[in-house]
Design an enzyme around this catalytic site. Structure first.
Site, PDB file in Angstrom:
ATOM      1  N   GLU A  52     -55.665 131.258   8.535  1.00  0.00           N
ATOM      2  CA  GLU A  52     -55.347 131.911   8.854  1.00  0.00           C
ATOM      3  C   GLU A  52     -54.833 130.348  10.153  1.00  0.00           C
ATOM      4  O   GLU A  52     -56.795 129.499  10.548  1.00  0.00           O
ATOM      5  CB  GLU A  52     -56.743 132.292   9.705  1.00  0.00           C
ATOM      6  CG  GLU A  52     -56.448 133.715  10.245  1.00  0.00           C
ATOM      7  CD  GLU A  52     -57.282 133.989  10.575  1.00  0.00           C
ATOM      8  OE1 GLU A  52     -58.614 134.923  10.158  1.00  0.00           O
ATOM      9  OE2 GLU A  52     -56.856 135.563  12.057  1.00  0.00           O
ATOM     10  N   ARG A 277     -68.858 128.207  -0.895  1.00  0.00           N
ATOM     11  CA  ARG A 277     -68.108 127.794   0.481  1.00  0.00           C
ATOM     12  C   ARG A 277     -69.185 126.315   0.694  1.00  0.00           C
ATOM     13  O   ARG A 277     -70.626 126.040   0.122  1.00  0.00           O
ATOM     14  CB  ARG A 277     -68.458 128.500   1.581  1.00  0.00           C
ATOM     15  CG  ARG A 277     -69.652 128.973   2.459  1.00  0.00           C
ATOM     16  CD  ARG A 277     -69.143 129.917   3.410  1.00  0.00           C
ATOM     17  NE  ARG A 277     -68.634 129.395   4.581  1.00  0.00           N
ATOM     18  CZ  ARG A 277     -67.269 129.713   4.841  1.00  0.00           C
ATOM     19  NH1 ARG A 277     -66.843 130.969   4.587  1.00  0.00           N
ATOM     20  NH2 ARG A 277     -66.896 129.045   5.812  1.00  0.00           N
ATOM     21  N   LYS A 287     -65.172 128.316  12.958  1.00  0.00           N
ATOM     22  CA  LYS A 287     -63.857 128.226  13.555  1.00  0.00           C
ATOM     23  C   LYS A 287     -64.886 128.261  14.652  1.00  0.00           C
ATOM     24  O   LYS A 287     -64.350 127.710  15.722  1.00  0.00           O
ATOM     25  CB  LYS A 287     -62.538 128.685  13.511  1.00  0.00           C
ATOM     26  CG  LYS A 287     -61.539 127.800  12.396  1.00  0.00           C
ATOM     27  CD  LYS A 287     -60.593 128.255  11.836  1.00  0.00           C
ATOM     28  CE  LYS A 287     -60.569 129.188  10.817  1.00  0.00           C
ATOM     29  NZ  LYS A 287     -59.318 129.444  10.152  1.00  0.00           N
TER      30      LYS A 287
HETATM   31  P1  ATP Z   1     -64.511 129.683   9.333  1.00  0.00           P
HETATM   32  O1  ATP Z   1     -65.291 131.261   8.564  1.00  0.00           O
HETATM   33  O2  ATP Z   1     -64.815 128.473   9.212  1.00  0.00           O
HETATM   34  O3  ATP Z   1     -63.401 130.300  10.569  1.00  0.00           O
HETATM   35  P2  ATP Z   1     -62.290 130.875   7.688  1.00  0.00           P
HETATM   36  O4  ATP Z   1     -62.735 131.405   6.242  1.00  0.00           O
HETATM   37  O5  ATP Z   1     -62.215 131.509   8.103  1.00  0.00           O
HETATM   38  O6  ATP Z   1     -62.863 129.775   8.069  1.00  0.00           O
HETATM   39  P3  ATP Z   1     -59.279 130.761   6.770  1.00  0.00           P
HETATM   40  O7  ATP Z   1     -58.525 130.172   7.594  1.00  0.00           O
HETATM   41  O8  ATP Z   1     -59.347 132.140   6.468  1.00  0.00           O
HETATM   42  O9  ATP Z   1     -60.875 130.549   7.201  1.00  0.00           O
HETATM   43  O10 ATP Z   1     -60.024 129.880   5.609  1.00  0.00           O
HETATM   44  C1  ATP Z   1     -58.906 129.013   4.786  1.00  0.00           C
HETATM   45  C2  ATP Z   1     -59.464 129.149   2.805  1.00  0.00           C
HETATM   46  O11 ATP Z   1     -60.239 127.586   3.067  1.00  0.00           O
HETATM   47  C3  ATP Z   1     -59.297 130.067   2.458  1.00  0.00           C
HETATM   48  O12 ATP Z   1     -59.461 130.201   1.451  1.00  0.00           O
HETATM   49  C4  ATP Z   1     -61.249 130.258   2.365  1.00  0.00           C
HETATM   50  O13 ATP Z   1     -62.191 130.656   1.504  1.00  0.00           O
HETATM   51  C5  ATP Z   1     -61.388 128.144   2.917  1.00  0.00           C
HETATM   52  N1  ATP Z   1     -62.942 128.225   3.369  1.00  0.00           N
HETATM   53  C6  ATP Z   1     -63.245 127.998   4.882  1.00  0.00           C
HETATM   54  N2  ATP Z   1     -64.221 127.330   4.507  1.00  0.00           N
HETATM   55  C7  ATP Z   1     -64.750 127.409   3.677  1.00  0.00           C
HETATM   56  C8  ATP Z   1     -66.274 126.627   3.204  1.00  0.00           C
HETATM   57  N3  ATP Z   1     -66.796 126.312   4.280  1.00  0.00           N
HETATM   58  N4  ATP Z   1     -66.369 125.815   2.342  1.00  0.00           N
HETATM   59  C9  ATP Z   1     -64.796 126.346   1.262  1.00  0.00           C
HETATM   60  N5  ATP Z   1     -63.831 126.746   1.499  1.00  0.00           N
HETATM   61  C10 ATP Z   1     -63.563 127.372   2.831  1.00  0.00           C
HETATM   62 MG    MG Z   2     -61.028 133.795   8.226  1.00  0.00          MG
END
Ligand code: ATP
Ligand code: MG
Length: 575
Positions: A52, A277, A287
């Site tokens: 995102e 994760r 983020k």
């Molecule tokens: P955050 O919670 O850190 O804001 P998010 O999951 O909201 O991260 P996205 O942009 O939605 O961020 O994530 C893009 C991809 O990265 C998703 O497929 C998510 O599963 C993966 N991802 C995010 N954080 C991790 C992590 N700590 N380890 C592995 N994969 C991750």
């Molecule tokens: Mg997200």
């Protein structure tokens, strides 16, 4: 990109569990190979990374990128970069550009497959209309608060919305008018009609669309309704022909909904697979929290070298190969765990040990005067650039009567096991000569300002012709040709292994490490370092790995420490 493992055959789909374990396939590789065996996706492998665009990527994302693009590469498949831009209120083009840069830097190749979920909004709308027509979705007038309040509890079913049984015609009309912008934000939603008594909350009539009169960074004012993640995500995967939709564990309970939407629509159906994760000690990874660190000026922007962002790690001196090595070491698991930060630090050490050019730099300088060396003499000595790689060759290092050495390499009253400079002791100056320490000069406050020694001209190059051994070797920089530099020594941003743990008694910002950045303004470097360029990595002998900072100027050099050396020398040099 990791080279394909020659031990992994992809043309033999008859993988037995025994074979899988001897080839140590992780569970996602096993799923992919089993799908190949059954022909489920016609032997295709097509993965994606779906960020995102609401912040910069962090090392957790790096794990996902490396895994997804790695699976595509390993199995001769395709990898998409897709922006999941369904929430216009938090998204920004600045983030789109930074994400592209980071994914590219990591070596993940999306070819011409750069997609935006917002480009599918029209198609998603049509799919929603299909569900309404099937009696599987309805317009609900409850507020968000009311929907939450009527969800039920784990032991009690939810209460059906009073709007659940609206006619198909009325739903179609209202949904169209939601789209046209007739209703205010939050006044209506489109919900899937599934099961208010399901033990899985995600199936209790989840919201598919909400009203939001917010312009979209790519769609402008075209849309007054925006799809929710669960509705949108499976459709995006389906439209792009993804085979294995790899996401993190918290989406496990969303999988039945992912499947429900695609089954009800009867469209192409990828397989969602969840993995654990990445969590790292001494780090926060969301983020939202990283944005708060930036906005609160706790750090110097998203690319502050202490941040776990990909751009921060890059500025710090991490290489894409070191992050891939890290991911290989930690593997892919189905259960959550927290990886020790030292695993990451060791990965970059291992990578940089192979490729960093060795240089000499003195971080806490005092003068070393060689009393028996001629006043006007200057010579150049030959130093090896990288003992790990002969092809990196040698360089010339100037030498003369007055040098800089580390303050910590001299001790007036030293214990027996002190192998560096102390009166009466002989040590090797790296690549130069043996010197014997005589005495030191102090200032009025008793601080040592100069160390004096004699050298043995017969030991040029740091070898003794008579086989005489010395126990210590120290680094040095010739004073007359040294270049000045600012050195930034980074430490962990937090002083708690788990800054998010509420047991720490406060916010994660309460356990920021006040000593996470130490600036040394008077370091002395050997002259070769004046020509350093961005992205070049160095090992300052006995001190650690360093790279030029982006703020560096020709006459005001700034180096970032990527990581210290592991051995005890580095600890002493830091003191
Ligand atoms: P955050 O919670 O850190 O804001 P998010 O999951 O909201 O991260 P996205 O942009 O939605 O961020 O994530 C893009 C991809 O990265 C998703 O497929 C998510 O599963 C993966 N991802 C995010 N954080 C991790 C992590 N700590 N380890 C592995 N994969 C991750
Ligand atoms: Mg997200």
């Amino acid at each position: 990109m990791a080279a394909p493992d020659p031990n992994k055959s992809t043309d033999n789909p008859e993988t037995t569990p025994e074979e899988a374990s001897t080839r140590s396939l992780h569970f996602i590789e096993q799923i992919i190979e089993n799908d190949a065996k059954t022909g489920r996706f016609g032997n295709r492998v097509h993965t994606r990374f779906p960020p995102e665009p609401n912040g910069y990527l962090h090392i957790g994302h790096a794990k996902s990128i490396i895994l997804n693009s790695g699976m595509a590469q390993e199995y001769g498949g395709l990898f998409n970069l897709r922006f999941d831009d369904t929430n216009p209120s938090k998204e920004d083009v600045e983030y789109v550009e930074s994400i592209k840069e980071d994914v590219k830097w990591l070596g993940a190749d999306w070819g011409d497959r750069l997609f935006f979920a917002s480009d599918y909004f029209e198609q998603m709308y049509e799919y929603a209309v299909q569900l309404i027509k099937k009696g599987k979705a309805y317009v609900c007038d409850l507020s968000g608060e009311e929907i939450r309040a009527t969800r039920g509890t784990p032991t009690e079913p939810g209460t059906p919305s009073p709007w659940r049984d609206r006619s198909v015609e009325e739903n179609l009309d209202l949904f169209q008018r939601m789209r046209d912008g007739e209703f205010p934000d939050g006044s209506k939603t489109l919900r899937a009609k599934i099961d208010m008594a399901s033990p899985n909350f995600n199936l209790r009539d989840p919201v598919m669309y909400r009203i939001l009169h917010t312009p979209h960074h790519r769609q402008g004012n075209k849309w007054n309704i925006y799809p929710m993640y669960d509705w949108a995500h499976g459709l995006e995967d389906s439209i792009e022909g993804i085979t294995h939709s790899i996401c993190t564990l918290e989406f496990e309970h969303h999988r039945p909904l992912y499947d429900w939407f695609l089954d009800e629509l009867g469209v192409y159906h990828p397989q969602q697979i969840e993995f654990a994760r990445l969590n790292l000690t001494y780090t926060v990874m969301s983020k939202r929290k990283l944005l708060a660190l930036v906005n609160g000026k706790y750090v110097d922007g998203w690319d502050d070298p202490r941040m776990p962002t990909i751009c921060g790690l890059r500025r710090r001196g991490y290489t894409p190969e070191s992050l891939r090595l890290f991911c290989k070491v930690i593997g892919v698991a189905k259960f959550n765990s927290t990886i020790d930060a030292t695993v990451l630090e060791n990965a970059v050490r291992e990578d940089l040990n192979k490729k960093a050019l060795r240089r000499m730099a003195v971080l806490d300088p005092i003068k070393l005067v060689i009393d028996n060396y001629p006043e006007d003499k200057k010579e150049t000595l030959v130093a090896i650039n990288n003992p790990e790689n002969e092809a990196d060759g040698t360089r010339e290092v100037p030498f003369s009567k007055v040098l800089y050495i580390e303050r910590g390499d001299f001790m007036e009253d030293a214990p027996k096991k002190y192998f560096r400079l102390t009166p009466g002791k002989e040590v090797r100056l790296r690549y130069a000569y043996y010197v014997t320490c005589k005495n030191c000069v102090k200032d009025a406050d008793g601080n040592v300002v100069e160390v004096h020694c004699d050298y043995d001209p017969a030991t040029r190059g740091g070898q003794s012709p008579d086989g005489r051994k010395v126990q210590g070797t120290i680094h040095w920089v010739d004073a007359s040709s040294a270049v000045d530099a600012e050195i930034r020594l980074y430490d962990r941003l937090f002083n708690e292994p788990n800054p998010d743990d509420p047991q720490n008694g406060g916010e994660y910002t309460d356990c920021l490490n006040p000593d996470s950045l130490k600036i040394i303004s008077n370091a002395k470097l050997e002259p070769a370092l004046a020509n350093a360029v961005l992205d070049e990595r160095f090992q300052f002998e006995r001190v650690g790995y360093f790279t030029l900072d982006k703020t560096s100027q020709k006459d005001a050099l700034v180096f970032n420490r990527t990581v210290s050396l592991r051995d005890s020398w580095s600890k002493m040099a830091q003191k």
